[in-house]
Design a protein around this motif. Sequence first.
Motif, mmCIF file in Angstrom:
data_model
loop_
_atom_site.group_PDB
_atom_site.id
_atom_site.type_symbol
_atom_site.label_atom_id
_atom_site.label_comp_id
_atom_site.label_asym_id
_atom_site.label_seq_id
_atom_site.Cartn_x
_atom_site.Cartn_y
_atom_site.Cartn_z
ATOM 1 N N SER A 2 18.175 -0.669 -1.604
ATOM 2 C CA SER A 2 18.827 0.638 -1.708
ATOM 3 C C SER A 2 17.882 1.739 -1.238
ATOM 4 N N ASP A 3 18.484 2.811 -0.726
ATOM 5 C CA ASP A 3 17.662 3.970 -0.369
ATOM 6 C C ASP A 3 17.372 4.830 -1.589
ATOM 7 N N PRO A 53 10.011 9.058 3.025
ATOM 8 C CA PRO A 53 9.160 8.607 4.140
ATOM 9 C C PRO A 53 8.697 7.167 4.006
ATOM 10 N N ARG A 54 8.680 6.637 2.793
ATOM 11 C CA ARG A 54 8.266 5.248 2.612
ATOM 12 C C ARG A 54 9.248 4.294 3.282
ATOM 13 N N ILE A 55 10.524 4.665 3.318
ATOM 14 C CA ILE A 55 11.535 3.802 3.923
ATOM 15 C C ILE A 55 11.224 3.599 5.401
ATOM 16 N N ALA A 56 10.932 4.683 6.102
ATOM 17 C CA ALA A 56 10.619 4.567 7.533
ATOM 18 C C ALA A 56 9.371 3.729 7.760
ATOM 19 N N ARG A 57 8.381 3.896 6.901
ATOM 20 C CA ARG A 57 7.133 3.144 7.093
ATOM 21 C C ARG A 57 7.331 1.660 6.806
ATOM 22 N N VAL A 58 8.099 1.353 5.761
ATOM 23 C CA VAL A 58 8.361 -0.056 5.452
ATOM 24 C C VAL A 58 9.199 -0.686 6.559
ATOM 25 N N ARG A 59 10.184 0.033 7.065
ATOM 26 C CA ARG A 59 11.006 -0.498 8.156
ATOM 27 C C ARG A 59 10.155 -0.787 9.378
ATOM 28 N N GLN A 60 9.145 0.024 9.600
ATOM 29 C CA GLN A 60 8.269 -0.185 10.742
ATOM 30 C C GLN A 60 7.518 -1.513 10.623
ATOM 31 N N VAL A 61 7.098 -1.845 9.407
ATOM 32 C CA VAL A 61 6.411 -3.117 9.195
ATOM 33 C C VAL A 61 7.318 -4.281 9.588
ATOM 34 N N TYR A 62 8.620 -4.122 9.349
ATOM 35 C CA TYR A 62 9.592 -5.175 9.669
ATOM 36 C C TYR A 62 10.190 -4.999 11.064
ATOM 37 N N GLY A 63 9.555 -4.231 11.896
ATOM 38 C CA GLY A 63 10.021 -4.059 13.260
ATOM 39 C C GLY A 63 11.357 -3.353 13.363
ATOM 40 N N GLY A 64 11.692 -2.548 12.346
ATOM 41 C CA GLY A 64 12.953 -1.815 12.364
ATOM 42 C C GLY A 64 14.149 -2.654 11.975
ATOM 43 N N ARG A 65 13.936 -3.928 11.640
ATOM 44 C CA ARG A 65 15.055 -4.832 11.340
ATOM 45 C C ARG A 65 15.311 -4.931 9.837
ATOM 46 N N SER A 101 0.823 -1.210 0.000
ATOM 47 C CA SER A 101 0.000 0.000 0.000
ATOM 48 C C SER A 101 0.858 1.262 0.000
ATOM 49 N N MET A 102 2.079 1.137 0.557
ATOM 50 C CA MET A 102 2.989 2.277 0.599
ATOM 51 C C MET A 102 3.909 2.314 -0.617
ATOM 52 N N ALA A 103 4.245 1.136 -1.119
ATOM 53 C CA ALA A 103 5.191 1.040 -2.233
ATOM 54 C C ALA A 103 4.774 -0.126 -3.127
ATOM 55 N N PRO A 104 3.822 0.111 -4.023
ATOM 56 C CA PRO A 104 3.303 -0.978 -4.871
ATOM 57 C C PRO A 104 4.377 -1.656 -5.720
ATOM 58 N N GLU A 105 5.465 -0.955 -5.994
ATOM 59 C CA GLU A 105 6.503 -1.516 -6.847
ATOM 60 C C GLU A 105 7.302 -2.622 -6.172
ATOM 61 N N VAL A 106 7.081 -2.846 -4.881
ATOM 62 C CA VAL A 106 7.852 -3.864 -4.168
ATOM 63 C C VAL A 106 7.617 -5.249 -4.756
#
Length: 260
Positions: free
Chosen positions: A190-191, A198-210, A40-45
Motif C-alpha cells: 500500500s502507498d 519519497p521512500r516509495i520512489a526509492r524502493v521502486r528504483q531498487v526493484y527496477g521500477g517493477r 536503509s530507507m524503510a527499516p520496517e520492511v
Amino acid sequence: MSDNPEIDRKVPNVARIYNYFLGGRDNFAADRTAAESVLSMAPEVRAAALENREFLVRAVDHVARAAGVRQFVDIGAGIPARRPVHQVAQRVDPAARVAYVDNDPVVLAHARALLGRGRGTTVVQGDVRCPEAILAAPGLAGLLDLSRPVAVVLIAVLHFVPDSDDPAGIVRRLLDRLPSGSHVVITHLSDGGVPGDPRIARVRQVYGGRLFFRSRAAIGALFDGLELVEPGLVGVADWRRSWSGAQGTSWWLAGVARKP
C-alpha cells in the motif's frame, strides 16, 4: 544454494530479496545488498515481510478450518519458507492439496526440490498474468478438482503487476473459472495514503521500477464481486490476530474473500 545455469548470482532477484527479509539463507550477495538498500530507507520492511508471512498462515488455516476448503493454488509462491501453505492446510486435513505456481526459474528450482516431493503437492510453471493457462496446466489439473471450491493464494504478487495488465481483472478471471465457495487470499503493498512518500520512489528504483504501491481503494477493487471475510481489508498484522500489542506496519494490506 547449489549452482544452477539459470541463476545469475550477480543480479538481485525478487524472490531471493524477500527470502532475505524473512531471515532465509537462499540468497546471494547481490540480493542482500539490494535488500539492505531497501532497509536503509524503510527499516520496517523486514517486520512487514514477517507480518505478511504470519498472515498467510492465519488465512490459510481459516480457509481450511472455517470454510472447509481443501484445495489451494499458491500463485507467485516464492522460495519455500517456514510453514508453507500445504503444511498449514494439511494440519487441518492431511488430504488437503496444494499447487504451487511461479514463473521464476530460481523459485521453481527450489520449490521442486523442497515441495514437489510432498504428499498432495505439485509445482507448476505459470505466470499470474495468464490465469487461464495456470488453471489448465496438466500438473495442476491432475491434482485439483476445479469443480470443487479452491482457494487462490496471491501473497505479495499483484504489486508486481502493472495497471496495464489489469490486476483486478486477473483476480476476476481466476475466480470466474472456479465454483461458488472458492476463496482468494491477497496481500498487496500500500502507498499508506501518501503516494508521494519519497521512500516509495526509492524502493521502486531498487526493484527496477517493477513494483507498484497502490491506494487502499485500488487494492479493495481486487475483491470486487466477492464477499470479504471479516475484518475486511486491513493491515496484515491486524487480520484475525489473536494477540494484542503494538500496531503493525502500514506497508501491507490484506484480505480474504469468498466467491458467492
